[in-house]
Design a protein around this motif. Structure first.
Motif, PDB file in Angstrom:
ATOM      1  N   GLY A 148      51.463  33.530  24.720  1.00  0.00           N
ATOM      2  CA  GLY A 148      50.168  33.523  25.305  1.00  0.00           C
ATOM      3  C   GLY A 148      49.512  34.740  25.092  1.00  0.00           C
ATOM      4  O   GLY A 148      48.221  34.826  24.677  1.00  0.00           O
ATOM      5  N   ARG A 149      50.063  35.898  25.278  1.00  0.00           N
ATOM      6  CA  ARG A 149      49.390  37.284  25.247  1.00  0.00           C
ATOM      7  C   ARG A 149      48.973  37.354  23.810  1.00  0.00           C
ATOM      8  O   ARG A 149      48.074  38.141  23.547  1.00  0.00           O
ATOM      9  N   PHE A 150      49.740  36.980  23.014  1.00  0.00           N
ATOM     10  CA  PHE A 150      49.682  37.000  21.383  1.00  0.00           C
ATOM     11  C   PHE A 150      48.337  36.427  21.179  1.00  0.00           C
ATOM     12  O   PHE A 150      47.580  36.944  20.395  1.00  0.00           O
ATOM     13  N   ARG A 151      48.424  35.083  21.485  1.00  0.00           N
ATOM     14  CA  ARG A 151      47.070  34.449  21.253  1.00  0.00           C
ATOM     15  C   ARG A 151      45.777  34.905  21.671  1.00  0.00           C
ATOM     16  O   ARG A 151      44.834  34.887  21.365  1.00  0.00           O
TER      17      ARG A 151
ATOM     18  N   ARG B 187      47.281  28.938  29.917  1.00  0.00           N
ATOM     19  CA  ARG B 187      48.446  28.357  30.435  1.00  0.00           C
ATOM     20  C   ARG B 187      49.745  29.124  30.271  1.00  0.00           C
ATOM     21  O   ARG B 187      50.807  29.194  30.910  1.00  0.00           O
ATOM     22  N   ASP B 188      49.808  29.522  28.917  1.00  0.00           N
ATOM     23  CA  ASP B 188      51.144  30.425  28.624  1.00  0.00           C
ATOM     24  C   ASP B 188      50.938  31.943  29.175  1.00  0.00           C
ATOM     25  O   ASP B 188      51.831  32.194  29.426  1.00  0.00           O
ATOM     26  N   LYS B 189      49.793  32.329  28.926  1.00  0.00           N
ATOM     27  CA  LYS B 189      49.545  34.037  29.282  1.00  0.00           C
ATOM     28  C   LYS B 189      49.783  33.935  30.608  1.00  0.00           C
ATOM     29  O   LYS B 189      50.537  34.896  30.986  1.00  0.00           O
ATOM     30  N   SER B 190      49.019  33.390  31.686  1.00  0.00           N
ATOM     31  CA  SER B 190      49.203  33.640  33.111  1.00  0.00           C
ATOM     32  C   SER B 190      49.972  32.664  33.822  1.00  0.00           C
ATOM     33  O   SER B 190      50.511  32.757  34.862  1.00  0.00           O
ATOM     34  N   GLY B 191      49.936  31.199  32.959  1.00  0.00           N
ATOM     35  CA  GLY B 191      50.734  30.199  34.029  1.00  0.00           C
ATOM     36  C   GLY B 191      52.179  30.052  33.627  1.00  0.00           C
ATOM     37  O   GLY B 191      52.809  29.784  34.524  1.00  0.00           O
TER      38      GLY B 191
END
Length: 341
Positions: free
Chosen positions: A164-167, A187-191
């Motif tokens: 998520g951080r990559f995106r 949803r990926d980065k923080s979730g």
């Protein structure tokens, strides 16, 4: 009462983190302690006030889920809570380096004090400590397969968070990010890490009940999105409407801006694009973005996302047979992390 409980649980996580670092005597661990808010920078007056205690939100989430799913409201999830909090700190240190943020929690960031290379070592060390700390679960009498599943949950959450951080970084220079794309990234980065924290707690509290773990994982993912969206609103508009955030000046695609782009007409989109294609944003640019986003309903829609995801997080837990006060504790926790307390 539940609000007081959140503070007490945060204190327990903090104490466990101190226990993890206490035996280690090396400046590498002094850097970690500094990041966690316990110590001063080298050469600083020892009497310099330390920052107020931070809410150990991922660790608290783990403990809340463990308490809510435990038959007697008690579960020995402190090693897992400390581990997930160490992962969160590892990410914060790396995030400051990647984003060039010189400050965190009101004082100089680790990389600003010790340099990027040593800060990377501190962050990586915290990630390694997290996995070692998870092994302490073996002393709590858990079945071996539950311990393995708990470690897998933490590692999978960490990997999804990196994706998520990559995106998120990939999207920084783009103006065509859709609302759906943002929510998937969030949803990926923080979730993902919040999802992993609540999954861990539910696994440990229930003794391995996969249905409970999955429900809490889903709730955690929704809470993570709500937390990021609420933070985006604060970053752009400030708690008092006046503070400038580095995230804005670095042209991060905050949810209110993404919503504004989605609903903007051709001329409004051009005005927003002109600002976001600049190499460096000035305070006057931010004022224009704020005005445009407000006019286009971006702030209102972002706040609707916060409310919707918070409600969804609680709804998904409604079918579980939780310990007395369990849902109220989750509700208080949701309020604390969304408000950024």
């Amino acid at each position: 009462m539940e609000v007081e409980l959140i503070g007490q649980l945060s204190g327990r996580v903090d104490a466990q983190l101190r226990e993890v670092l206490a035996p280690r005597d090396m400046e590498l661990y002094a850097m970690m302690s500094y990041h966690l808010g316990w110590g001063n920078r080298p050469g600083e007056d020892p009497g310099t006030p330390l920052p107020p205690p931070a809410l150990r939100r991922h660790g608290v989430g783990c403990l809340v889920a463990a308490m809510a799913t435990s038959a007697d409201g008690r579960a020995d999830a402190l090693p897992a809570a400390a581990a997930v909090e160490l992962v969160a700190s590892f990410v914060e240190i790396h995030d400051d380096i990647q984003g060039g943020h010189p400050r965190r929690n009101g004082r100089d960031a680790v990389w600003w004090v010790w340099g990027p290379a040593q800060a990377i070592n501190a962050g990586d060390g915290m990630h390694a400590l997290a996995r070692l700390t998870m092994l302490d679960l073996r002393r709590s009498g858990l079945a071996a397969d539950v311990t393995v599943r708990a470690m897998q949950a933490l590692d999978r959450a960490s990997l999804r968070m990196c994706e998520g951080r990559f995106r998120d970084m990939e999207a920084q220079e783009r103006v065509d990010m859709s609302v759906e794309g943002y929510l998937e990234m969030a949803r990926d980065k923080s979730g993902s890490l919040m999802s992993g924290a609540l999954r861990l707690g539910a696994l440990l509290g229930s003794g391995g009940d996969e249905a409970a773990a999955e429900a809490f994982a889903e709730a955690g993912a929704d809470l993570g999105v709500a937390m990021q969206a609420a933070g985006d609103v604060r970053d752009l508009f400030g708690d008092d409407g006046g503070a400038l955030s580095e995230e804005v000046l670095n042209k991060k695609k905050l949810l209110p801006v993404v919503h504004a782009f989605a609903s903007a007409g051709r001329s409004e989109r051009r005005r927003l694009g002109d600002v976001y294609f600049k190499r460096v944003l000035e305070p006057s640019d931010v004022a224009e973005v704020r005005s445009l986003v407000e006019d286009l309903g971006g702030r209102e829609r972002a706040e609707e996302v916060v409310a919707d995801r918070r409600r969804a997080a609680l709804d998904v837990l409604g079918h579980l047979d939780l310990a007395e006060g369990g849902l109220a504790a989750v509700d208080a926790f949701a309020d604390a992390v969304i408000r950024g307390r």
